[in-house]
Design an enzyme around this catalytic site. Structure first.
Site, mmCIF file in Angstrom:
data_model
loop_
_atom_site.group_PDB
_atom_site.id
_atom_site.type_symbol
_atom_site.label_atom_id
_atom_site.label_comp_id
_atom_site.label_asym_id
_atom_site.label_seq_id
_atom_site.Cartn_x
_atom_site.Cartn_y
_atom_site.Cartn_z
ATOM 1 N N SER A 30 0.789 -1.230 0.000
ATOM 2 C CA SER A 30 0.000 0.000 0.000
ATOM 3 C C SER A 30 0.823 1.283 0.000
ATOM 4 O O SER A 30 0.327 2.327 -0.400
ATOM 5 C CB SER A 30 -0.949 0.006 1.200
ATOM 6 O OG SER A 30 -1.848 -1.064 1.089
ATOM 7 N N THR A 31 2.059 1.231 0.474
ATOM 8 C CA THR A 31 2.885 2.438 0.504
ATOM 9 C C THR A 31 4.288 2.112 0.043
ATOM 10 O O THR A 31 4.724 0.953 0.070
ATOM 11 C CB THR A 31 2.978 3.037 1.931
ATOM 12 O OG1 THR A 31 3.709 2.133 2.759
ATOM 13 C CG2 THR A 31 1.602 3.298 2.522
#
Length: 194
Positions: free
Chosen positions: A11-12
């Site tokens: 996600s990041t």
């Protein structure tokens, strides 16, 4: 059978793909596409590249289904498109494996439940809107922009304040402020600009 092609996502940019990559390599992935962005984002460039790369007979492998789809509906749509193209799907950590009969059956059961849930939500929404209409109310969520907030927003806008600042002061979203001011212009007799 064609190649196993892997897709991995975190996600990041701070998160690490290593465990997913290791598992996909162990599963025999000939090529692995990776994205480092939120699954709620519709623009996942490496997923699109992966889907375009796949050929009939290939197997798309992911570490887990939440790496591929934003929701059950999204996952079912992607896997359905793959099946139409003669491409199989496999999750390494869940019983989703359309390369065998049991996994394919499980996928169809989950898809049927998701479809039933969508239909129930749609029916409940229609029934709720019909009940509200019968009582003389329009459907939808009530506005956060009360007449007092609209007047305050109009005053701040006349003073030259940007929409974002007005929204922050009122504790609402900027789009709510813009919409309320726009709607109040069309509703006013002279149609004056806010």
């Amino acid at each position: 059978m064609g190649n196993v092609i892997g897709y991995a996502r975190v996600s990041t940019v701070d998160q690490n793909l290593d465990s997913q990559l290791d598992a996909l390599r162990k599963a025999g992935a000939a090529r692995i596409f990776t994205d480092k962005l939120s699954g709620s984002t519709t623009a996942r460039p490496q997923l699109q590249a992966c889907l375009a790369y796949l050929n009939p007979g290939d197997v798309l492998a992911v570490y887990s289904t939440d790496r591929l789809g934003r929701s059950v509906g999204d996952l079912i749509e992607i896997v359905g498109r793959l099946r139409e193209q003669g491409i199989q799907f496999k999750s390494l950590t869940e019983p989703f494996d359309t390369t065998d009969h049991g996994g394919e059956l499980f996928f169809h059961i989950v898809a049927a439940f998701a479809q039933m849930q969508r239909r129930q939500i749609s029916e409940k929404t229609r029934a709720g809107l019909a009940a509200a209409k019968a009582r003389g109310r329009l459907g939808g969520r009530p506005t956060v922009m009360t007449p007092d907030r609209i007047a305050h927003a109009r005053q701040m806008r006349a003073e030259g304040k940007p929409y974002d600042d007005i929204a922050a002061l009122l504790g609402v979203g900027a789009s709510s402020v813009k919409r309320a001011l726009r709607d109040s212009i069309t509703a006013s007799p002279g149609g004056e600009r806010a």
